[in-house]
Design an enzyme around this catalytic site. Structure first.
Site, PDB file in Angstrom:
ATOM      1  N   HIS A  54       0.846  -1.203   0.000  1.00 33.75           N
ATOM      2  CA  HIS A  54       0.000   0.000   0.000  1.00 33.75           C
ATOM      3  C   HIS A  54       0.874   1.243   0.000  1.00 33.75           C
ATOM      4  CE1 HIS A  54       0.812  -0.567   4.261  1.00 33.75           C
ATOM      5  NE2 HIS A  54       0.289   0.602   4.560  1.00 33.75           N
ATOM      6  N   HIS A  56       1.433   3.869   1.888  1.00 30.82           N
ATOM      7  CA  HIS A  56       2.014   4.607   3.019  1.00 30.82           C
ATOM      8  C   HIS A  56       3.535   4.672   2.910  1.00 30.82           C
ATOM      9  CE1 HIS A  56      -1.750   4.129   5.759  1.00 30.82           C
ATOM     10  NE2 HIS A  56      -1.829   5.179   4.964  1.00 30.82           N
ATOM     11  N   ASP A  58       5.934   4.553   4.931  1.00 27.84           N
ATOM     12  CA  ASP A  58       6.771   3.565   5.620  1.00 27.84           C
ATOM     13  C   ASP A  58       6.677   2.180   4.955  1.00 27.84           C
ATOM     14  OD1 ASP A  58       4.105   3.424   6.604  1.00 27.84           O
ATOM     15  OD2 ASP A  58       4.785   2.292   8.357  1.00 27.84           O
ATOM     16  N   HIS A  59       6.101   2.131   3.761  1.00 29.75           N
ATOM     17  CA  HIS A  59       6.084   0.889   2.970  1.00 29.75           C
ATOM     18  C   HIS A  59       6.657   1.080   1.560  1.00 29.75           C
ATOM     19  CE1 HIS A  59       3.725  -1.520   5.885  1.00 29.75           C
ATOM     20  NE2 HIS A  59       3.452  -0.296   6.310  1.00 29.75           N
ATOM     21  N   HIS A 113      -7.559  -0.456   5.583  1.00 30.73           N
ATOM     22  CA  HIS A 113      -6.457   0.350   6.138  1.00 30.73           C
ATOM     23  C   HIS A 113      -6.188   1.495   5.167  1.00 30.73           C
ATOM     24  CE1 HIS A 113      -2.698   1.377   8.113  1.00 30.73           C
ATOM     25  NE2 HIS A 113      -2.054   1.207   6.978  1.00 30.73           N
ATOM     26  N   ASP A 133      -0.349  -3.894   6.114  1.00 30.78           N
ATOM     27  CA  ASP A 133      -0.923  -3.338   7.345  1.00 30.78           C
ATOM     28  C   ASP A 133      -2.403  -3.688   7.474  1.00 30.78           C
ATOM     29  OD1 ASP A 133       1.532  -2.285   7.814  1.00 30.78           O
ATOM     30  OD2 ASP A 133       0.926  -0.180   7.703  1.00 30.78           O
ATOM     31  N   HIS A 171       4.478  -4.923  10.217  1.00 34.46           N
ATOM     32  CA  HIS A 171       5.102  -4.316  11.406  1.00 34.46           C
ATOM     33  C   HIS A 171       5.300  -5.340  12.517  1.00 34.46           C
ATOM     34  CE1 HIS A 171       4.705   0.051  10.448  1.00 34.46           C
ATOM     35  NE2 HIS A 171       3.677  -0.361   9.705  1.00 34.46           N
TER      36      HIS A 171
HETATM   37 ZN   LIG Z   1       0.050   1.634   6.502  1.00 35.02          ZN
END
Ligand SMILES: [Zn+2]
Length: 259
Positions: A54, A56, A58-59, A113, A133, A171
């Site tokens: 996805h 975001h 941090d991905h 999410h 996530d 995570h």
């Molecule tokens: Zn995320």
């Protein structure tokens, strides 16, 4: 398929997938290209593709750097996230098959999410799913772009995979998730036992992934909204909560947001 978890940023995981020839590789969620490319080089691999779950940061934060470093690198993501996944070269919709590093996989569309979230499922050998996530060990992602009912549907798609399927999530949240699960179901022995195992792993600085679909069905409160003890715990705190499943799930998610 060999799966090598690479800890990235503060508590993210990227997963290096090594194909049957032991040389061709792909990375699921390249949040930071530096550590990924170093691991690829250290192991003498050839990185062919990035699979993004996805949009975001941090991905996908390392997608552009990885694409700059490796000519013709494939970057695969959700069709619904075409404009949000950096350096995207191939967009997949629900159920579409793909091949990376000699491995055949299938995209599962699991929004909530984020509205474009994908999981990547590999069936051959030991079935494995990369759930980003959406499904965590003993938890689920926050509802940034979807409703509780939509998350229940997306989690249901993952829960329908074979029980032995290994789950590689985005995570390292397992320990805190299990503490929360233990408060909701104090007499659930699977939760209590897994919490002990996970505390020991974390004390040694070891990852708690992968989990399995069978373990999640036994321990994950976001798959256990039918459980009488979980419902009773929530009802004690919110006596006026309607009896329906979506209301129970939504309240569980709300409690976890504040946990
Ligand atoms: Zn995320």
């Amino acid at each position: 398929m060999d799966v090598i978890p690479i800890p990235l940023l503060s508590d993210n995981y990227g997963y290096l997938l090594v194909g049957p020839d032991g040389r061709r590789a792909a990375i699921v969620d390249c949040s930071d290209a530096g550590p990924v490319l170093r691991e690829v080089e250290r192991r003498g691999l050839r990185l062919e593709a990035v699979l993004s779950t996805h949009h975001h940061f941090d991905h996908v934060g390392g997608n552009n750097d990885a694409a700059d470093a490796i000519p013709k690198l494939r970057v695969i993501g959700s069709r619904a996230d075409r404009t949000r996944v950096p350096a995207l070269t191939e967009a997949l919709a629900d159920g579409e098959s793909f091949e990376v590093a000699g491995l055949r996989g299938r995209a599962l569309f699991i929004p909530a999410h984020t509205s474009g979230h994908l999981a990547y499922f590999f069936e051959e050998g030991v079935p494995s799913v990369f759930s980003g996530d959406t499904l965590f060990a003993a938890g689920c992602g926050r509802l940034f772009e979807g409703s509780p009912a939509q998350m229940m549907h997306s989690l249901g798609k993952l829960a329908a995979l074979p029980d032995a399927t290994r789950i590689y999530c985005g995570h390292e949240y397992t320990e805190k998730n299990l503490r929360f699960a233990h408060e909701l179901e104090p007499t659930n022995k699977d939760v209590a036992d897994k919490l002990k195992r996970v505390e020991a792993l974390r004390a040694d600085g070891k990852p708690t992934v992968p989990s399995t679909i069978a373990e999640e069905k036994a321990t994950n409160p976001f798959l256990r909204w039918k459980n009488p003890e979980l419902r009773a715990t929530i009802r004690k705190r919110f006596p006026d909560l309607p009896e329906d499943d979506v209301a129970v799930f939504a309240k569980t998610r709300e409690l976890k947001d504040a946990y």
